[in-house]
Design a protein around this motif. Sequence first.
Motif, mmCIF file in Angstrom:
data_model
loop_
_atom_site.group_PDB
_atom_site.id
_atom_site.type_symbol
_atom_site.label_atom_id
_atom_site.label_comp_id
_atom_site.label_asym_id
_atom_site.label_seq_id
_atom_site.Cartn_x
_atom_site.Cartn_y
_atom_site.Cartn_z
ATOM 1 N N PHE A 183 20.790 -3.351 -1.881
ATOM 2 C CA PHE A 183 20.546 -3.216 -0.443
ATOM 3 C C PHE A 183 19.878 -1.878 -0.159
ATOM 4 C CE2 PHE A 183 24.196 -6.081 1.317
ATOM 5 C CZ PHE A 183 23.777 -7.097 0.480
ATOM 6 N N THR A 184 19.053 -1.861 0.884
ATOM 7 C CA THR A 184 18.406 -0.634 1.322
ATOM 8 C C THR A 184 18.483 -0.529 2.841
ATOM 9 O OG1 THR A 184 16.838 -0.739 -0.524
ATOM 10 C CG2 THR A 184 16.291 0.719 1.323
ATOM 11 N N ILE A 185 19.006 0.599 3.313
ATOM 12 C CA ILE A 185 19.052 0.855 4.745
ATOM 13 C C ILE A 185 17.908 1.790 5.103
ATOM 14 C CG2 ILE A 185 20.658 2.814 4.513
ATOM 15 C CD1 ILE A 185 21.928 1.917 7.172
ATOM 16 N N SER A 186 17.303 1.518 6.253
ATOM 17 C CA SER A 186 16.227 2.387 6.726
ATOM 18 C C SER A 186 16.270 2.467 8.243
ATOM 19 C CB SER A 186 14.862 1.879 6.251
ATOM 20 O OG SER A 186 14.621 0.560 6.708
ATOM 21 N N LYS A 187 15.769 3.575 8.753
ATOM 22 C CA LYS A 187 15.809 3.835 10.201
ATOM 23 C C LYS A 187 14.405 4.216 10.643
ATOM 24 C CE LYS A 187 18.142 7.055 13.363
ATOM 25 N NZ LYS A 187 17.991 8.473 13.292
ATOM 26 N N ILE A 188 13.854 3.462 11.556
ATOM 27 C CA ILE A 188 12.533 3.736 12.078
ATOM 28 C C ILE A 188 12.690 4.204 13.519
ATOM 29 C CG2 ILE A 188 10.192 2.873 12.444
ATOM 30 C CD1 ILE A 188 11.115 2.792 9.531
ATOM 31 N N ASN A 189 12.651 5.513 13.717
ATOM 32 C CA ASN A 189 12.916 6.058 15.053
ATOM 33 C C ASN A 189 11.918 5.550 16.090
ATOM 34 O OD1 ASN A 189 15.173 7.624 14.298
ATOM 35 N ND2 ASN A 189 13.833 9.238 13.533
ATOM 36 N N ALA A 190 10.675 5.410 15.697
ATOM 37 C CA ALA A 190 9.646 4.992 16.654
ATOM 38 C C ALA A 190 9.889 3.580 17.180
ATOM 39 C CB ALA A 190 8.277 5.078 16.002
ATOM 40 N N LYS A 191 10.640 2.793 16.410
ATOM 41 C CA LYS A 191 10.947 1.419 16.819
ATOM 42 C C LYS A 191 12.383 1.277 17.299
ATOM 43 C CE LYS A 191 7.558 -0.863 13.820
ATOM 44 N NZ LYS A 191 7.339 -1.919 12.809
ATOM 45 N N ASN A 192 13.117 2.381 17.331
ATOM 46 C CA ASN A 192 14.534 2.340 17.737
ATOM 47 C C ASN A 192 15.303 1.299 16.930
ATOM 48 O OD1 ASN A 192 13.929 4.255 19.677
ATOM 49 N ND2 ASN A 192 13.724 2.768 21.318
ATOM 50 N N THR A 193 14.987 1.198 15.663
ATOM 51 C CA THR A 193 15.521 0.111 14.847
ATOM 52 C C THR A 193 16.035 0.615 13.511
ATOM 53 O OG1 THR A 193 13.968 -1.461 15.863
ATOM 54 C CG2 THR A 193 15.000 -2.130 13.800
ATOM 55 N N VAL A 194 17.152 0.049 13.103
ATOM 56 C CA VAL A 194 17.697 0.260 11.772
ATOM 57 C C VAL A 194 17.660 -1.073 11.039
ATOM 58 C CG1 VAL A 194 19.715 0.938 10.423
ATOM 59 C CG2 VAL A 194 19.186 2.120 12.552
ATOM 60 N N TYR A 195 17.198 -1.021 9.812
ATOM 61 C CA TYR A 195 17.066 -2.233 9.007
ATOM 62 C C TYR A 195 18.025 -2.197 7.825
ATOM 63 C CZ TYR A 195 12.566 -2.491 11.445
ATOM 64 O OH TYR A 195 11.587 -2.534 12.407
ATOM 65 N N LEU A 245 18.316 -3.365 16.760
ATOM 66 C CA LEU A 245 17.439 -2.769 17.762
ATOM 67 C C LEU A 245 18.289 -2.097 18.830
ATOM 68 C CD1 LEU A 245 14.658 -2.342 19.105
ATOM 69 C CD2 LEU A 245 14.952 -4.584 20.180
ATOM 70 N N ALA A 246 18.029 -0.814 19.038
ATOM 71 C CA ALA A 246 18.731 -0.068 20.076
ATOM 72 C C ALA A 246 17.912 -0.074 21.361
ATOM 73 C CB ALA A 246 18.977 1.361 19.620
ATOM 74 N N SER A 247 18.620 -0.040 22.475
ATOM 75 C CA SER A 247 17.955 -0.137 23.774
ATOM 76 C C SER A 247 17.363 1.193 24.239
ATOM 77 C CB SER A 247 18.940 -0.650 24.833
ATOM 78 O OG SER A 247 20.054 0.201 24.925
ATOM 79 N N ARG A 248 17.613 2.257 23.487
ATOM 80 C CA ARG A 248 17.013 3.549 23.786
ATOM 81 C C ARG A 248 16.790 4.302 22.483
ATOM 82 N NH1 ARG A 248 21.110 7.705 26.590
ATOM 83 N NH2 ARG A 248 19.572 9.111 25.703
ATOM 84 N N SER A 249 16.195 5.462 22.584
ATOM 85 C CA SER A 249 15.832 6.217 21.391
ATOM 86 C C SER A 249 17.045 6.547 20.534
ATOM 87 C CB SER A 249 15.141 7.516 21.797
ATOM 88 O OG SER A 249 14.918 8.325 20.662
ATOM 89 N N ILE A 250 16.867 6.370 19.228
ATOM 90 C CA ILE A 250 17.922 6.716 18.282
ATOM 91 C C ILE A 250 17.543 7.948 17.476
ATOM 92 C CG2 ILE A 250 18.842 4.384 18.113
ATOM 93 C CD1 ILE A 250 17.251 4.063 15.506
ATOM 94 N N PHE A 251 16.518 8.653 17.916
ATOM 95 C CA PHE A 251 16.034 9.821 17.168
ATOM 96 C C PHE A 251 17.141 10.835 16.940
ATOM 97 C CE2 PHE A 251 13.000 12.709 15.511
ATOM 98 C CZ PHE A 251 13.360 13.969 15.965
ATOM 99 N N SER A 252 17.959 11.059 17.954
ATOM 100 C CA SER A 252 18.987 12.093 17.854
ATOM 101 C C SER A 252 20.342 11.553 17.426
ATOM 102 C CB SER A 252 19.129 12.823 19.191
ATOM 103 O OG SER A 252 19.535 11.922 20.193
ATOM 104 N N VAL A 253 20.415 10.268 17.114
ATOM 105 C CA VAL A 253 21.688 9.703 16.668
ATOM 106 C C VAL A 253 21.964 10.175 15.251
ATOM 107 C CG1 VAL A 253 22.921 7.577 16.127
ATOM 108 C CG2 VAL A 253 21.491 7.699 18.172
ATOM 109 N N ASN A 254 23.115 10.783 15.044
ATOM 110 C CA ASN A 254 23.406 11.413 13.754
ATOM 111 C C ASN A 254 23.658 10.414 12.634
ATOM 112 O OD1 ASN A 254 23.172 14.072 14.686
ATOM 113 N ND2 ASN A 254 25.272 14.047 15.456
ATOM 114 N N VAL A 255 24.345 9.329 12.972
ATOM 115 C CA VAL A 255 24.737 8.372 11.941
ATOM 116 C C VAL A 255 24.578 6.960 12.462
ATOM 117 C CG1 VAL A 255 26.571 7.610 10.388
ATOM 118 C CG2 VAL A 255 26.467 10.008 11.095
ATOM 119 N N MET A 256 23.914 6.133 11.675
ATOM 120 C CA MET A 256 23.888 4.703 11.960
ATOM 121 C C MET A 256 24.262 3.956 10.685
ATOM 122 S SD MET A 256 20.947 3.987 14.767
ATOM 123 C CE MET A 256 21.787 2.455 15.203
ATOM 124 N N SER A 257 25.009 2.885 10.876
ATOM 125 C CA SER A 257 25.592 2.209 9.716
ATOM 126 C C SER A 257 25.517 0.698 9.872
ATOM 127 C CB SER A 257 27.066 2.601 9.560
ATOM 128 O OG SER A 257 27.255 3.999 9.566
#
Length: 119
Positions: free
Chosen positions: A67-79, A23-35
């Motif tokens: 494994f499956t990675i997913s990014k939900i921008n509306a929740k500021n969360t990567v799973y 969980l990110a503390s702010r929007s990750i919509f514009s973050v290019n890469v999350m790992s």
Amino acid sequence: QVQLVESGGGLVQPGGSLSVSCLASRSIFSVNVMSWYRQAPGKQRELVARVFSDGRTIYADSVKGRFTISKINAKNTVYLQMNSLKPEDTAVYYCNADLRSLGGPADYWGQGTQVTVSS
């Protein structure tokens, strides 16, 4: 400054499933890469999975198909959904973000969450 907080780690039996979240503390919509990375005792930290802003994903060979990675921008969360877990998946799992699009560092880490696969 963005904070990354991992959760969801724990103990699971071989063959089981577990999902960890970042969980990110702010929007990750514009973050290019999350790992997701992991580090087992006595070993170097290794890349597990990566998701790009355009939705592309890459995986380490050792976790492909499990494994499956997913990014939900509306929740500021990567799973990271982990299935068919093996004892060798035991490690501390770290969330990582390239925050240059937010004026931050290229390499930003969460505190990690322990995943233990054992019977």
